[in-house]
Every structure is written in structure tokens, then in C-alpha cells.
Design a protein around this motif. Structure first.
Motif, PDB file in Angstrom:
ATOM      1  N   TYR A 255      21.208  23.857  39.842  1.00 15.98           N
ATOM      2  CA  TYR A 255      21.914  23.199  40.939  1.00 15.98           C
ATOM      3  C   TYR A 255      21.531  21.734  41.127  1.00 15.98           C
ATOM      4  O   TYR A 255      22.028  21.088  42.040  1.00 15.98           O
ATOM      5  CB  TYR A 255      21.651  23.939  42.258  1.00 15.98           C
ATOM      6  CG  TYR A 255      22.108  25.374  42.220  1.00 15.98           C
ATOM      7  CD1 TYR A 255      23.445  25.705  42.405  1.00 15.98           C
ATOM      8  CD2 TYR A 255      21.195  26.406  41.987  1.00 15.98           C
ATOM      9  CE1 TYR A 255      23.865  27.020  42.376  1.00 15.98           C
ATOM     10  CE2 TYR A 255      21.615  27.732  41.948  1.00 15.98           C
ATOM     11  CZ  TYR A 255      22.944  28.027  42.142  1.00 15.98           C
ATOM     12  OH  TYR A 255      23.355  29.329  42.108  1.00 15.98           O
ATOM     13  N   GLN A 256      20.613  21.220  40.328  1.00 17.53           N
ATOM     14  CA  GLN A 256      20.120  19.845  40.463  1.00 17.53           C
ATOM     15  C   GLN A 256      19.545  19.595  41.858  1.00 17.53           C
ATOM     16  O   GLN A 256      19.719  18.519  42.432  1.00 17.53           O
ATOM     17  CB  GLN A 256      21.192  18.804  40.137  1.00 17.53           C
ATOM     18  CG  GLN A 256      21.590  18.739  38.676  1.00 17.53           C
ATOM     19  CD  GLN A 256      22.483  19.903  38.274  1.00 17.53           C
ATOM     20  OE1 GLN A 256      23.474  20.189  38.925  1.00 17.53           O
ATOM     21  NE2 GLN A 256      22.125  20.586  37.207  1.00 17.53           N
ATOM     22  N   VAL A 257      18.873  20.592  42.417  1.00 19.34           N
ATOM     23  CA  VAL A 257      18.199  20.457  43.714  1.00 19.34           C
ATOM     24  C   VAL A 257      16.699  20.349  43.440  1.00 19.34           C
ATOM     25  O   VAL A 257      16.079  21.305  42.986  1.00 19.34           O
ATOM     26  CB  VAL A 257      18.485  21.656  44.644  1.00 19.34           C
ATOM     27  CG1 VAL A 257      17.664  21.556  45.934  1.00 19.34           C
ATOM     28  CG2 VAL A 257      19.976  21.742  44.962  1.00 19.34           C
ATOM     29  N   PRO A 258      16.119  19.186  43.699  1.00 20.44           N
ATOM     30  CA  PRO A 258      14.680  19.011  43.475  1.00 20.44           C
ATOM     31  C   PRO A 258      13.867  19.634  44.614  1.00 20.44           C
ATOM     32  O   PRO A 258      14.416  19.995  45.654  1.00 20.44           O
ATOM     33  CB  PRO A 258      14.520  17.492  43.458  1.00 20.44           C
ATOM     34  CG  PRO A 258      15.625  17.003  44.329  1.00 20.44           C
ATOM     35  CD  PRO A 258      16.770  17.957  44.134  1.00 20.44           C
ATOM     36  N   ALA A 259      12.557  19.748  44.385  1.00 24.79           N
ATOM     37  CA  ALA A 259      11.692  20.377  45.380  1.00 24.79           C
ATOM     38  C   ALA A 259      10.418  19.583  45.603  1.00 24.79           C
ATOM     39  O   ALA A 259       9.939  18.879  44.706  1.00 24.79           O
ATOM     40  CB  ALA A 259      11.330  21.791  44.930  1.00 24.79           C
ATOM     41  N   ILE A 260       9.900  19.736  46.806  1.00 23.71           N
ATOM     42  CA  ILE A 260       8.531  19.340  47.127  1.00 23.71           C
ATOM     43  C   ILE A 260       7.794  20.652  47.365  1.00 23.71           C
ATOM     44  O   ILE A 260       8.247  21.485  48.161  1.00 23.71           O
ATOM     45  CB  ILE A 260       8.457  18.487  48.410  1.00 23.71           C
ATOM     46  CG1 ILE A 260       9.156  17.150  48.230  1.00 23.71           C
ATOM     47  CG2 ILE A 260       6.997  18.269  48.822  1.00 23.71           C
ATOM     48  CD1 ILE A 260       9.219  16.318  49.504  1.00 23.71           C
TER      49      ILE A 260
END
Length: 165
Positions: free
Chosen positions: A74-79
Motif C-alpha cells: 500500500y506504500q504506507v510507511p511506518a514509525i
């Protein structure tokens, strides 16, 4: 600061505290998830800009595996957020290419700084991805054969016209 944030945290009190903090910074919390399955459903429905991801969550996948899936599909980055700061956990998390790693407990200003940097990077990455997709579509539609080759003579890209040559 603006952005749509998904919080993936299996401790509901921590998740609600995070939600209040994130909203205080001007971001919109588009979902709270306790497991990988809930996170995936929330991403499908809300398309967040960023996920705040606990490393240890309920379900069949941990936070590191879930973050990798969110990024790849989904091209959702994370911290990452974690109480764990041991070398093994940090090494596994680093391979997931996060936009940050905060060790619990963290201060509000640390969270704010991490969110600000991650949202900026996410915007820049999205713009770059969009520009690259437009360039690839343009090159692919050309009648002339186009080929890119690396310095060690390996083909990196070839459009349809070049493939037919």
C-alpha cells in the motif's frame, strides 16, 4: 502538521493516549488497530499517510511484518513504537525500512518530531513515486526502443519497442 495516521497498538490505553497526542499535533487519526488483520482493513478503507506501529501486536504477524506488508502493498510507511530496544529487535525493525523508531516511554516532543519528519518524507516519496510512474508510462508508450544499462553493462530497463528489436 497535517496527515492521516493509522495507530496499530494492542494496548487500548496506549492507543487512546497516542490518538490524543497525534490529534493535538493537528493530524487526523483514521483508525486504531490491534492486529495485522485490523491494520490491513483500516488501510484499505482509509489510505493513511503513515502508520504508528507497535512492534509487538496481537495476531499472526508482528508489527515489523505488518509494517513491511503495508509498505510493500500500500506504500504506507511506518514509525515503530516499542518498549524493546535490544539489538535483535532493532535490527529486525531496521530491515523493515521504517521512517522512525521510538522507544517507549517517549516524550510528546519526540513523537511530534518523528511524525513531522516522517510525514515530510512520505510526501516527498509519494511525489517521487508519482513522477517515476509518469516517466515510465511516457517511455513505455514511445515507438522508439529505449534501453538503460548500468555501469557494469546490465540492462536495467527496456521498453516494449526495445524488447521487439
Amino acid at each position: 502538521m497535517k496527515g492521516k495516521i493509522l495507530i496499530v497498538e494492542d494496548e487500548s490505553i496506549v492507543a487512546m493516549d497516542l490518538q490524543q497526542e497525534v490529534q493535538k499535533f493537528g493530524c487526523e487519526v483514521v483508525g486504531l488497530a490491534e492486529s495485522a488483520e485490523e491494520a490491513l482493513m483500516a488501510v484499505e478503507e482509509n489510505r493513511p499517510d503513515l502508520a504508528l506501529m507497535d512492534v509487538r501486536i496481537e495476531g499472526s504477524m508482528d508489527g515489523i511484518q505488518t509494517a513491511r506488508l503495508l509498505r510493500d502493498v500500500y506504500q504506507v510507511p511506518a514509525i515503530f513504537l516499542s518498549s524493546y530496544s535490544d539489538e535483535l529487535t532493532i535490527s529486525r525493525a531496521a530491515r523493515g525500512m521504517p521512517y522512525g523508531y521510538l522507544t517507549k516511554p517517549f516524550r510528546s516532543r519526540e513523537l511530534k518530531a518523528a511524525l513531522r519528519m516522517a510525514l515530510h518524507r512520505a510526501r516527498m516519496d509519494a511525489e517521487q513515486h508519482s513522477a517515476q510512474a509518469a516517466m515510465e508510462a511516457t517511455v513505455e508508450s514511445m515507438r522508439e526502443g529505449i534501453l538503460t544499462v548500468s555501469l557494469n553493462h546490465e540492462v536495467q530497463f527496456m521498453n516494449a519497442a526495445a524488447e521487439q528489436l
